[in-house]
Structure formats: C-alpha cells, structure tokens
Design a protein around this motif. Structure first.
Motif, PDB file in Angstrom:
ATOM      1  N   UNK A 103      33.014  43.887  31.842  1.00 13.98           N
ATOM      2  CA  UNK A 103      32.484  44.560  33.032  1.00 13.98           C
ATOM      3  C   UNK A 103      33.579  45.475  33.599  1.00 13.98           C
ATOM      4  N   UNK A 104      33.249  46.216  34.620  1.00  7.96           N
ATOM      5  CA  UNK A 104      34.273  47.007  35.315  1.00  7.96           C
ATOM      6  C   UNK A 104      35.020  46.133  36.332  1.00  7.96           C
ATOM      7  N   UNK A 105      34.294  45.143  36.908  1.00  9.03           N
ATOM      8  CA  UNK A 105      34.860  44.245  37.906  1.00  9.03           C
ATOM      9  C   UNK A 105      34.544  42.808  37.511  1.00  9.03           C
ATOM     10  N   UNK A 106      35.581  42.012  37.298  1.00  7.48           N
ATOM     11  CA  UNK A 106      35.424  40.604  36.925  1.00  7.48           C
ATOM     12  C   UNK A 106      35.971  39.752  38.066  1.00  7.48           C
ATOM     13  N   UNK A 107      35.124  38.846  38.569  1.00  8.94           N
ATOM     14  CA  UNK A 107      35.460  38.031  39.731  1.00  8.94           C
ATOM     15  C   UNK A 107      35.335  36.557  39.375  1.00  8.94           C
ATOM     16  N   UNK A 108      36.329  35.780  39.801  1.00 11.81           N
ATOM     17  CA  UNK A 108      36.225  34.330  39.667  1.00 11.81           C
ATOM     18  C   UNK A 108      36.913  33.668  40.857  1.00 11.81           C
ATOM     19  N   UNK A 109      36.776  32.368  40.933  1.00 10.40           N
ATOM     20  CA  UNK A 109      37.409  31.571  41.983  1.00 10.40           C
ATOM     21  C   UNK A 109      38.193  30.449  41.327  1.00 10.40           C
ATOM     22  N   UNK A 110      38.023  29.238  41.801  1.00 13.83           N
ATOM     23  CA  UNK A 110      38.498  27.989  41.230  1.00 13.83           C
ATOM     24  C   UNK A 110      39.978  27.685  41.473  1.00 13.83           C
ATOM     25  N   UNK A 111      40.863  28.631  41.271  1.00 16.41           N
ATOM     26  CA  UNK A 111      42.299  28.340  41.313  1.00 16.41           C
ATOM     27  C   UNK A 111      42.843  28.175  42.730  1.00 16.41           C
ATOM     28  N   UNK A 112      42.113  28.641  43.729  1.00 23.18           N
ATOM     29  CA  UNK A 112      42.564  28.678  45.126  1.00 23.18           C
ATOM     30  C   UNK A 112      43.759  29.612  45.297  1.00 23.18           C
ATOM     31  N   UNK A 113      44.027  30.454  44.305  1.00 20.74           N
ATOM     32  CA  UNK A 113      45.148  31.398  44.351  1.00 20.74           C
ATOM     33  C   UNK A 113      44.587  32.811  44.367  1.00 20.74           C
ATOM     34  N   UNK A 114      44.835  33.536  45.444  1.00 20.77           N
ATOM     35  CA  UNK A 114      44.389  34.916  45.536  1.00 20.77           C
ATOM     36  C   UNK A 114      45.135  35.744  44.488  1.00 20.77           C
ATOM     37  N   UNK A 115      44.364  36.490  43.699  1.00 20.42           N
ATOM     38  CA  UNK A 115      44.970  37.302  42.653  1.00 20.42           C
ATOM     39  C   UNK A 115      44.080  38.505  42.401  1.00 20.42           C
ATOM     40  N   UNK A 116      44.676  39.687  42.391  1.00 15.70           N
ATOM     41  CA  UNK A 116      43.986  40.914  42.007  1.00 15.70           C
ATOM     42  C   UNK A 116      44.859  41.585  40.959  1.00 15.70           C
ATOM     43  N   UNK A 117      44.291  41.798  39.773  1.00 18.29           N
ATOM     44  CA  UNK A 117      45.054  42.370  38.662  1.00 18.29           C
ATOM     45  C   UNK A 117      44.174  43.348  37.897  1.00 18.29           C
ATOM     46  N   UNK A 118      44.800  44.383  37.363  1.00 15.01           N
ATOM     47  CA  UNK A 118      44.072  45.271  36.470  1.00 15.01           C
ATOM     48  C   UNK A 118      44.371  44.850  35.044  1.00 15.01           C
ATOM     49  N   UNK A 119      43.330  44.634  34.259  1.00 10.73           N
ATOM     50  CA  UNK A 119      43.471  44.281  32.851  1.00 10.73           C
ATOM     51  C   UNK A 119      43.441  45.580  32.040  1.00 10.73           C
ATOM     52  N   UNK A 120      44.619  46.038  31.627  1.00 10.80           N
ATOM     53  CA  UNK A 120      44.723  47.298  30.889  1.00 10.80           C
ATOM     54  C   UNK A 120      44.049  47.206  29.527  1.00 10.80           C
ATOM     55  N   UNK A 121      44.109  46.040  28.920  1.00 11.69           N
ATOM     56  CA  UNK A 121      43.518  45.874  27.590  1.00 11.69           C
ATOM     57  C   UNK A 121      41.998  46.032  27.630  1.00 11.69           C
ATOM     58  N   UNK A 122      41.344  45.436  28.625  1.00 13.00           N
ATOM     59  CA  UNK A 122      39.882  45.495  28.731  1.00 13.00           C
ATOM     60  C   UNK A 122      39.403  46.550  29.728  1.00 13.00           C
ATOM     61  N   UNK A 123      40.339  47.213  30.396  1.00 15.79           N
ATOM     62  CA  UNK A 123      40.007  48.259  31.357  1.00 15.79           C
ATOM     63  C   UNK A 123      39.062  47.743  32.445  1.00 15.79           C
ATOM     64  N   UNK A 124      39.446  46.611  33.054  1.00 16.53           N
ATOM     65  CA  UNK A 124      38.649  46.029  34.126  1.00 16.53           C
ATOM     66  C   UNK A 124      39.552  45.570  35.254  1.00 16.53           C
ATOM     67  N   UNK A 125      38.969  45.466  36.432  1.00 14.37           N
ATOM     68  CA  UNK A 125      39.677  44.933  37.586  1.00 14.37           C
ATOM     69  C   UNK A 125      39.280  43.477  37.752  1.00 14.37           C
ATOM     70  N   UNK A 127      39.461  40.081  40.118  1.00 15.50           N
ATOM     71  CA  UNK A 127      39.690  39.624  41.491  1.00 15.50           C
ATOM     72  C   UNK A 127      39.414  38.136  41.605  1.00 15.50           C
ATOM     73  N   UNK A 128      40.307  37.441  42.292  1.00 14.42           N
ATOM     74  CA  UNK A 128      40.068  36.074  42.725  1.00 14.42           C
ATOM     75  C   UNK A 128      40.439  36.058  44.204  1.00 14.42           C
ATOM     76  N   UNK A 129      39.479  35.760  45.087  1.00 13.43           N
ATOM     77  CA  UNK A 129      39.757  35.845  46.519  1.00 13.43           C
ATOM     78  C   UNK A 129      40.545  34.671  47.087  1.00 13.43           C
ATOM     79  N   UNK A 130      40.956  33.728  46.243  1.00  9.08           N
ATOM     80  CA  UNK A 130      41.592  32.524  46.752  1.00  9.08           C
ATOM     81  C   UNK A 130      40.536  31.601  47.341  1.00  9.08           C
ATOM     82  N   UNK A 131      40.928  30.766  48.278  1.00  6.65           N
ATOM     83  CA  UNK A 131      40.002  29.794  48.865  1.00  6.65           C
ATOM     84  C   UNK A 131      39.937  29.994  50.375  1.00  6.65           C
TER      85      UNK A 131
END
Length: 165
Positions: A103-125, A127-131
């Motif tokens: 996808x262009x935007x991949x979102x998940x949760x679970x880790x409770x750790x906020x993380x936003x990264x660009x995946x250069x290999x798959x060309x997607x953003x 996002x994990x909003x944390x908890x």
C-alpha cells in the motif's frame, strides 16, 4: 481533503482528551486492541470510524471489525492491521502480501511504541501511533493526526496526551 486521527491500543479507555481530537478529525482510524466496544461505539457516534481488531479483543470486536482493513482514502491505498511489524521486520503473516502488493500507507499498532518510518524498499509510509490507553508499558499516551489530500499524506502531528504515572 480528509483530516485523520489515528489511534491504537486504547485497551477499553476513552476520555475527554481523546474525544477532543476526535471532534477535530474528519475520520478516526483505530489500529486494534480496542478493549471494550464502548470505545468504538463512542467514536462512531461522533465521526466515521475505520478499525481492526487486536490480540486482546474479544469475539464481539472480531465480529465487528476485520483483522486487516485495506481501503482507498482519496488517492491513498491504506492498509491497517494490528500486529504488522515495521520496515525490514514485517509480521510473517503479511510479509508476502505487503511485498508483492504494497500500500502507500501501512498502519499497525500492538507495540505501544510510536513509530513513523518510510520504507524505501517498498515505497510506503509506515505509521504506528503508539498507545493512547492507560494499560501497558508505555510512558506517554500518544496518537497521530495527519491530512490526506488527493494522493498526498501531509501535516503529520504527534499528539502526546499525557505521561503515565
């Protein structure tokens, strides 16, 4: 243009601070571990909601929400799941599909750790909003908000709700 509020891991918690940000959004997306459905029922009374169930969610949540939710928001292909991993370490259950059809935007949760990264290999953003709930090991309750305008994802903002005691 759509203003999105992204949250995860509420673990049955909803409060006035969360609802203040719900009011400011056009849509709310929840990346799982909802807990009590009063959380999503409350949000749905105010704004359109897209959600997935998480590993703590019961059969009621699993009947109402999917494990994976893939959809188009304006011109952005979005995929939300609860346990998704992150670039270079995607969950094995989704790895082949995300690699073959990212996808262009991949979102998940679970880790409770906020993380936003660009995946250069798959060309997607990614996002994990944390908890934003009060259960878990995280020190700060967090959410994300951003704008989808056509095929652009912009105006990303980290919302730190409060430090946990």
């Amino acid at each position: 243009m759509k203003k999105i509020l992204l949250l995860s891991d509420t673990h049955s918690h909803i409060d006035d601070t969360i609802l203040k940000y719900v009011d400011l959004a056009d849509e709310v997306w929840h990346a799982g571990d909802i807990g009590d459905l009063i959380v999503t029922d409350t949000i749905k009374q105010l704004k359109p909601l897209r959600a997935v169930y998480g590993n703590i969610d019961d059969d009621k949540a699993r009947m109402e929400f999917p494990l994976n939710n893939r959809f188009m928001c304006e011109g952005v292909d979005v995929w939300i799941t609860h346990i998704g991993g992150y670039p270079g370490k995607y969950n094995q259950a989704i790895r082949s599909e995300i690699t073959s059809n990212p996808p262009k935007l991949f979102i998940c949760g679970h880790s409770h750790i906020l993380k936003v990264m660009f995946d250069k290999k798959l060309n997607l953003l990614h996002m994990n909003p944390g908890a934003v709930g009060k259960s878990g090991f995280h020190n700060v309750r967090t959410m994300l908000r951003f704008v989808i305008d056509g095929d652009a994802i912009k105006d990303l903002e980290i919302i730190e709700v409060e430090k946990r005691v």
